[in-house]
Design a protein around this motif. Structure first.
Motif, PDB file in Angstrom:
ATOM      1  N   PRO A 120       0.825  -1.266  -0.158  1.00 64.36           N
ATOM      2  CA  PRO A 120       0.270  -0.426   0.169  1.00 64.36           C
ATOM      3  C   PRO A 120       0.637   1.207  -0.542  1.00 64.36           C
ATOM      4  N   LEU A 121       1.564   1.039   0.359  1.00 66.74           N
ATOM      5  CA  LEU A 121       3.009   2.252   0.677  1.00 66.74           C
ATOM      6  C   LEU A 121       3.031   2.931  -0.894  1.00 66.74           C
ATOM      7  N   ASP A 122       3.819   1.670  -1.410  1.00 65.27           N
ATOM      8  CA  ASP A 122       4.056   1.562  -3.279  1.00 65.27           C
ATOM      9  C   ASP A 122       5.865   2.823  -2.905  1.00 65.27           C
ATOM     10  N   PRO A 123       6.630   1.875  -2.301  1.00 58.39           N
ATOM     11  CA  PRO A 123       7.805   3.126  -2.143  1.00 58.39           C
ATOM     12  C   PRO A 123       8.859   2.919  -3.490  1.00 58.39           C
ATOM     13  N   PRO A 124       8.910   3.871  -3.698  1.00 57.04           N
ATOM     14  CA  PRO A 124       9.852   4.442  -5.265  1.00 57.04           C
ATOM     15  C   PRO A 124      11.482   3.475  -5.764  1.00 57.04           C
ATOM     16  N   PRO A 125      11.462   3.069  -6.784  1.00 56.74           N
ATOM     17  CA  PRO A 125      12.335   2.486  -6.517  1.00 56.74           C
ATOM     18  C   PRO A 125      13.691   2.902  -6.107  1.00 56.74           C
ATOM     19  N   GLY A 126      14.762   2.169  -5.674  1.00 52.05           N
ATOM     20  CA  GLY A 126      16.050   3.003  -5.151  1.00 52.05           C
ATOM     21  C   GLY A 126      15.867   3.364  -3.854  1.00 52.05           C
ATOM     22  N   SER A 127      14.539   2.743  -2.637  1.00 53.33           N
ATOM     23  CA  SER A 127      14.380   2.843  -1.932  1.00 53.33           C
ATOM     24  C   SER A 127      14.764   1.690  -0.892  1.00 53.33           C
ATOM     25  N   ALA A 128      14.503   1.585   0.938  1.00 54.77           N
ATOM     26  CA  ALA A 128      15.226   0.404   1.171  1.00 54.77           C
ATOM     27  C   ALA A 128      13.936   0.887   2.510  1.00 54.77           C
ATOM     28  N   VAL A 129      13.501  -0.553   2.281  1.00 53.35           N
ATOM     29  CA  VAL A 129      12.348  -1.037   3.309  1.00 53.35           C
ATOM     30  C   VAL A 129      13.161  -1.542   4.540  1.00 53.35           C
ATOM     31  N   VAL A 130      12.325  -1.234   5.989  1.00 51.90           N
ATOM     32  CA  VAL A 130      13.602  -1.644   7.073  1.00 51.90           C
ATOM     33  C   VAL A 130      12.250  -2.559   7.758  1.00 51.90           C
ATOM     34  N   GLY A 131      12.910  -3.965   7.989  1.00 52.71           N
ATOM     35  CA  GLY A 131      11.398  -4.726   8.877  1.00 52.71           C
ATOM     36  C   GLY A 131      12.096  -5.022  10.108  1.00 52.71           C
ATOM     37  N   ASP A 132      11.796  -6.136  10.320  1.00 53.13           N
ATOM     38  CA  ASP A 132      11.607  -6.778  11.738  1.00 53.13           C
ATOM     39  C   ASP A 132      11.517  -8.377  11.047  1.00 53.13           C
ATOM     40  N   ARG A 133      12.097  -9.116  12.332  1.00 49.49           N
ATOM     41  CA  ARG A 133      12.541 -10.480  11.875  1.00 49.49           C
ATOM     42  C   ARG A 133      10.925 -11.086  11.022  1.00 49.49           C
ATOM     43  N   ASN A 134      10.433 -10.968  11.433  1.00 49.60           N
ATOM     44  CA  ASN A 134       9.166 -11.805  10.910  1.00 49.60           C
ATOM     45  C   ASN A 134       9.212 -11.076   9.143  1.00 49.60           C
ATOM     46  N   TYR A 135       9.724  -9.908   9.216  1.00 43.66           N
ATOM     47  CA  TYR A 135       9.388  -9.414   7.402  1.00 43.66           C
ATOM     48  C   TYR A 135      10.555  -9.822   7.005  1.00 43.66           C
ATOM     49  N   TRP A 136      11.420 -11.019   7.264  1.00 46.94           N
ATOM     50  CA  TRP A 136      12.919 -12.020   6.743  1.00 46.94           C
ATOM     51  C   TRP A 136      12.192 -12.473   5.712  1.00 46.94           C
ATOM     52  N   SER A 137      12.607 -12.732   4.146  1.00 48.71           N
ATOM     53  CA  SER A 137      12.061 -13.780   3.796  1.00 48.71           C
ATOM     54  C   SER A 137      12.295 -13.593   2.199  1.00 48.71           C
ATOM     55  N   PRO A 138      13.878 -13.729   1.785  1.00 49.01           N
ATOM     56  CA  PRO A 138      13.992 -14.226   0.396  1.00 49.01           C
ATOM     57  C   PRO A 138      13.484 -13.959  -1.014  1.00 49.01           C
ATOM     58  N   LYS A 139      11.349 -14.595  -0.311  1.00 51.34           N
ATOM     59  CA  LYS A 139      11.128 -14.532  -1.931  1.00 51.34           C
ATOM     60  C   LYS A 139      10.316 -12.694  -1.852  1.00 51.34           C
ATOM     61  N   ALA A 140       9.686 -12.679   0.012  1.00 55.67           N
ATOM     62  CA  ALA A 140       9.371 -11.348  -0.406  1.00 55.67           C
ATOM     63  C   ALA A 140      10.334 -10.125  -0.972  1.00 55.67           C
ATOM     64  N   ALA A 141      11.895 -10.220  -0.347  1.00 52.91           N
ATOM     65  CA  ALA A 141      13.302  -9.224  -0.988  1.00 52.91           C
ATOM     66  C   ALA A 141      13.774  -9.547  -2.454  1.00 52.91           C
ATOM     67  N   ALA A 142      13.202 -11.115  -3.026  1.00 49.76           N
ATOM     68  CA  ALA A 142      13.668 -10.783  -4.577  1.00 49.76           C
ATOM     69  C   ALA A 142      12.188 -10.242  -4.928  1.00 49.76           C
ATOM     70  N   GLU A 143      11.340 -10.519  -4.544  1.00 46.89           N
ATOM     71  CA  GLU A 143       9.709  -9.412  -5.045  1.00 46.89           C
ATOM     72  C   GLU A 143       9.623  -8.225  -4.911  1.00 46.89           C
ATOM     73  N   LEU A 144      10.274  -7.265  -4.235  1.00 42.64           N
ATOM     74  CA  LEU A 144      10.331  -5.911  -3.538  1.00 42.64           C
ATOM     75  C   LEU A 144      11.748  -5.866  -4.887  1.00 42.64           C
ATOM     76  N   ALA A 145      13.025  -6.108  -4.906  1.00 42.15           N
ATOM     77  CA  ALA A 145      13.965  -5.989  -6.036  1.00 42.15           C
ATOM     78  C   ALA A 145      13.413  -5.758  -6.688  1.00 42.15           C
ATOM     79  N   ASP A 146      12.834  -6.835  -7.559  1.00 43.48           N
ATOM     80  CA  ASP A 146      12.249  -6.594  -8.801  1.00 43.48           C
ATOM     81  C   ASP A 146      11.799  -5.045  -9.449  1.00 43.48           C
ATOM     82  N   ARG A 147      10.454  -4.964  -7.948  1.00 40.10           N
ATOM     83  CA  ARG A 147      10.362  -3.292  -8.255  1.00 40.10           C
ATOM     84  C   ARG A 147      11.102  -2.313  -7.899  1.00 40.10           C
ATOM     85  N   GLY A 148      12.586  -1.949  -7.875  1.00 35.30           N
ATOM     86  CA  GLY A 148      13.359  -1.741  -7.075  1.00 35.30           C
ATOM     87  C   GLY A 148      13.537  -0.926  -6.055  1.00 35.30           C
ATOM     88  N   VAL A 149      13.139  -2.012  -5.079  1.00 37.10           N
ATOM     89  CA  VAL A 149      13.139  -1.624  -3.852  1.00 37.10           C
ATOM     90  C   VAL A 149      13.856  -2.318  -3.181  1.00 37.10           C
TER      91      VAL A 149
END
Length: 119
Positions: free
Chosen positions: A4-33
């Protein structure tokens, strides 16, 4: 929560241990985040120093948000339109920033607002 926040490409998002996921990281990396989160399992963490730094950074962010919510009542703005809402939020964030600046110039911990009143 990132979608919902839709961060712009080139930005970084900080999560806690529950957000650690290689799948989620790969999906965000495809969007440039870039997803920055500590390893899910603390006992099996390959980089505990990195995870401690991320957790410390998140603690500071959560403390600032808690102060905005608790002391500045940022959830309750009672604005009737976007212009008034944005300016009320800006004033509250500016007030928080000034309190941090006063603490820093006094040589106090930046987020210790109680000391501004009592000391």
């Amino acid at each position: 929560m990132v979608d919902p926040l839709d961060p712009p490409p080139g930005s970084a998002v900080v999560g806690d241990r529950n957000y650690w996921s290689p799948k989620a990281a790969a999906e965000l990396a495809d969007r440039g985040v870039k997803l920055v989160a500590p390893f899910r399992t603390k006992s099996k963490d390959p980089g505990p120093r990195r995870s401690r730094r991320i957790s410390r950074f998140r603690w500071i962010i959560e403390t600032a948000f808690g102060q905005l919510a608790g002391r500045f009542h940022i959830e309750r703005t009672w604005a009737r339109d976007v212009w008034h809402l944005s300016h009320r939020v800006i004033r509250k964030v500016l007030g928080h920033t000034i309190a941090v600046w006063l603490n820093v110039t006094a040589g106090r911990p930046p987020l210790d607002f109680d000391g501004l009143v009592t000391g």
